[in-house]
Design an enzyme around this catalytic site. Structure first.
Site, PDB file in Angstrom:
ATOM      1  N   TYR A 205       0.753  -1.061   0.087  1.00  0.00           N
ATOM      2  CA  TYR A 205      -0.080  -0.130  -0.150  1.00  0.00           C
ATOM      3  C   TYR A 205       1.056   1.265  -0.022  1.00  0.00           C
ATOM      4  CZ  TYR A 205      -2.956   3.451   2.155  1.00  0.00           C
ATOM      5  OH  TYR A 205      -3.905   4.782   2.342  1.00  0.00           O
ATOM      6  N   ASP A 290      -0.679  -4.822   9.832  1.00  0.00           N
ATOM      7  CA  ASP A 290      -1.829  -3.993   9.613  1.00  0.00           C
ATOM      8  C   ASP A 290      -2.816  -4.863   9.222  1.00  0.00           C
ATOM      9  OD1 ASP A 290      -3.692  -2.206   8.764  1.00  0.00           O
ATOM     10  OD2 ASP A 290      -2.353  -1.432   7.017  1.00  0.00           O
ATOM     11  N   ILE A 292      -6.200  -3.998   9.060  1.00  0.00           N
ATOM     12  CA  ILE A 292      -7.438  -3.046   8.934  1.00  0.00           C
ATOM     13  C   ILE A 292      -8.605  -3.811   8.121  1.00  0.00           C
ATOM     14  CG2 ILE A 292      -6.648  -1.826   7.135  1.00  0.00           C
ATOM     15  CD1 ILE A 292      -7.182   0.783   9.114  1.00  0.00           C
ATOM     16  N   LYS A 328     -12.277   0.806   7.221  1.00  0.00           N
ATOM     17  CA  LYS A 328     -12.949  -0.294   6.193  1.00  0.00           C
ATOM     18  C   LYS A 328     -13.966  -1.247   6.491  1.00  0.00           C
ATOM     19  CE  LYS A 328      -8.887   1.780   4.188  1.00  0.00           C
ATOM     20  NZ  LYS A 328      -9.343   2.567   3.226  1.00  0.00           N
TER      21      LYS A 328
END
Lengths: 489, 489
Positions: A205, A290, A292, A328
């Site tokens: 990302y 991460d 998320i 998200k």
């Protein structure tokens, strides 16, 4: 005087030049060392003179470290987002506008959220103390910057719930923070020193660059993965990247990855997570996981949190740090609500100090306490979110398949990772960027090219599909189809 | 071989030792310089080894720069706040608890805020799009991190209003940010490089240390002021501090001050502001003016914003940066809402990038747009806030006066600056800290001693009075009176 005598003697004997120069050299060197240690250290990343230089002619400048922040961001990720904003598609008012597939946001369950907010927003913000009188204190006054305890408890329960109840999160290991961006920055600052590095399996990302490089002075080292292995990272690739970094004098202090992966959407297996933890243990480095997108899983593959692996492993779990948030899985990026979850008490302490720069306002915390504690609604929401994402994913991927465009195998995330190499005019970065431009200007679609994610194979694009209405998917396919047909011009 | 010959000749002649060692020394030195320039620079603030040292025995550590963040804060400012939290006064449930005079918060106008929130909160958050249907998009989705344009316009108008309409704020020079803490940090990072310094007239607010030193690596240099001049800073004192800093190789890049001053509460005159701007122009440095108490002015003295002075001056105003927020004047610290206002476009650009780590959630922004745009309510609120603060100030200062305890002359802020030197057992820092302890344990009052604000004269204490109910003021005075009486023990 006495000190000089032996030197003189040696100089005049055999080997005089060597010994006679070595000793005064050592003295000279020690003198330098002494002087160096007494002087203040130079500022990092600074080319400016250290003395103040009055100048009334030239306007006052920024600190050298802030100058790069005044430049526009050059990644195609940002370029695409901005281009789409200049002419945004709207089904009624701008049918020929650019369709935004560049932003990982979801509108799929806004019907449920609207209902909940309508019914509960006011009560969650303003508790009545007496007959009809609201208590303003509970939203207006100072509260601990690290987050309300009730919110930590609610977050811990929610995280455990989306992870299938296989892992317990201790609220006291948690710091509430205003979004994933500061969560990553705070961890990078706390775990990795200025000038040291983090390994990041790529494609990764683009936002990690921005979140880490703006201020922390930490280097990100991409560890390339391949389509032939469905972009799965291996320990040998991590080991090789770490060794190469060491050779050029770069200390690696951590590994950072998103799971489910952003942009690929694949889910790391329990075995891979175990291997990474073992590797991190061997090298004595940290792991930032991460997670998320943990609640946005749509395939058959089980999501496993690094927290669960850490708990079940014999390795020292204090090196494991998890990022989670509601942007998200709960479609609430506007709420800026995330957590840092760390097994290292010193990291929790440092994060509690730093979160004063990134705290979540109390009114938002109050809403979230109510929302996340409403377990009946949470269950209903999560079930709908997963069902709708699964359905939307099938529609989108099937549409592409009918155009002869394959996607990477994936199991989570608000996007798919599309192999558009068949549409490239040349199999190269240039070819990919040409296609990016044709997608924007001809197909009027903003999809983010792999270059922006450090993908080494040209032609891959990330397409976020969860803010698309079902009825718009055929139109997106129609627009992409234009690019598959031979040019008539 | 040829290279060595001349050295050997010199060594064997007169002055052989000196020249014979100097030349190889130089060669050795140059070799070191060459090697040094080829190696990567050391990380700042780091004592750790640069190569990764696998160690399965010792637990993994934090980055050296984060280690100080794991320690408790040692200023009396924090010690007092924490002590008061362990046994907080409550008129009904804990009459003998510690009264908190350490925190600059206000509850004086909560009646007005409660009314406004009850009437407007829901509508400000959830706008109806169709018959009865709320639009969740306007609070749930991504919005620019720098803040909604409507909020900037509302903030600009509000700031102009509290500053008597004498200055216009351009919303495009503004970045919305989650509180004064990140506002100060972002400016320090952007204006001052690591290792450089900021001059701060002292006594100054302890929080500046924390906000600036945690991450930016910037030094704060107190510029001491005296009670004989009512703690007003002079240009000659600034000049002297800057010269002393230069002498020890420290580059000064900015001046930072709060106006109205925190902790003294005095208001800077237009002339002083002009002088400071001229000084900053001469030295080509920045000015950070923290005006967060601008609407909490109660005396006869007019508040003048540095923005107004910059506009009316011939000096280059791009060096002027203003911090403002709603925690004090609007009693909403829980909302974490502040602005950076800068005349320097590059600073605005850099702040827009950095504010992604400190953005204000959209729901809070929506509430504030409604609140600040409700000009009838704003006028009513500001009038009440000023009247009540004036009244509370008179009560508090008069109470102290009756005990023979004077205060510094002041015109703004949520506190007064109290000269308790008459209660010291010794006129020294130790005496002051003893009194701090006696206030906490005997009088059961947390007032912050001057040491915490770098005041050079012992015996001054900051007492925040705006969260005190009127009926509690006589009790506070009674408790302080205990310390004025000879000990009976």
């Amino acid at each position: 005087m006495r000190l000089i005598v032996p030197l003189r003697g040696v100089v005049q004997g055999r080997g005089g030049l060597f010994v006679g120069s070595l000793i005064p050299c050592c003295i000279f060197y020690c003198l330098q060392l002494y002087l160096k240690r007494r002087s203040p250290p130079p500022p990092p990343d600074s080319d400016s003179p250290r003395t103040s230089s009055p100048s009334t002619a030239s306007p006052v400048g920024l600190s050298p470290r802030a100058v790069p922040l005044t430049e526009p961001l050059v990644s195609q990720y940002y370029i695409g987002l901005e281009r789409a904003k200049t002419d945004p598609y709207d089904r009624i008012s701008n049918k020929d506008g650019i369709i935004q597939l560049g932003l990982a946001e979801s509108t799929m369950c806004f019907d449920l959220l609207t209902r909940w907010m309508s019914d509960n927003l006011m009560d969650s913000l303003m508790m009545k103390i007496n007959e009809g009188e609201f208590d303003i204190r509970r939203i207006a006054m100072y509260q601990p910057f690290e987050g309300l305890w009730e919110l930590k408890v609610a977050f811990a329960d929610f995280m455990s719930r989306i992870m299938g109840g296989n892992v317990y999160f201790d609220p006291s290991n948690m710091v509430i923070i205003a979004g994933g961006n500061p969560a990553i920055e705070v961890l990078a600052f706390s775990l990795v020193d200025h000038g040291n590095a983090i390994l990041v399996p790529s494609p990764y990302y683009s936002g990690f660059d921005r979140d880490i490089k703006f201020r922390t002075g930490v280097e990100l080292i991409p560890v390339h993965t391949r389509s032939s292995e469905n972009f799965t990272v291996t320990v040998s690739a991590l080991e090789q990247a770490l060794n190469e970094a060491s050779k050029r004098g770069r200390k690696v202090s951590a590994i950072l990855f998103s799971n489910p992966s952003n942009p690929v959407g694949n889910i790391m297996s329990r075995e891979t997570l175990h291997d990474i933890l073992k590797f991190a243990q061997e090298k004595n480095i940290h792991i930032i996981s991460d997670e998320i997108f943990a609640g946005s899983v749509y395939g058959d593959k089980e999501f496993v949190s690094m927290a669960e692996v850490a708990n079940s492993s014999e390795c020292d779990k204090s090196r494991v740090h998890i990022i989670y948030g509601l942007s998200k899985d709960f479609s609430l990026p506007g709420f800026r609500a995330a957590v840092i979850y760390s097994f290292h008490q010193d990291v929790v302490s440092a994060a509690k100090k730093l979160v004063r720069f990134s705290s979540v306002p109390v009114p938002v915390q109050r809403i979230l306490v109510s929302l996340l504690s409403d377990t009946r609604f949470v269950e209903e929401y999560l079930a709908a979110h997963r069902e709708r994402i699964r359905d939307k994913h099938v529609r989108f991927v099937d549409g592409l398949k009918r155009l002869g465009i394959p996607c990477a195998e994936s199991g989570g995330g608000l996007y798919c990772w599309v192999d558009m190499s068949g549409l490239l005019t040349s199999y190269s970065e240039k070819g990919e960027l040409d296609l990016f431009e044709r997608l924007l200007s001809v197909a009027k679609i903003n999809a983010t090219p792999g270059t922006a994610f450090y993908c080494v194979e040209p032609g891959w694009f990330r397409c976020c599909f969860t803010a698309l209405a079902d009825e718009d998917i055929p139109m997106v396919m129609g627009r992409i189809k234009k690019l598959t047909e031979p040019s008539r011009s």
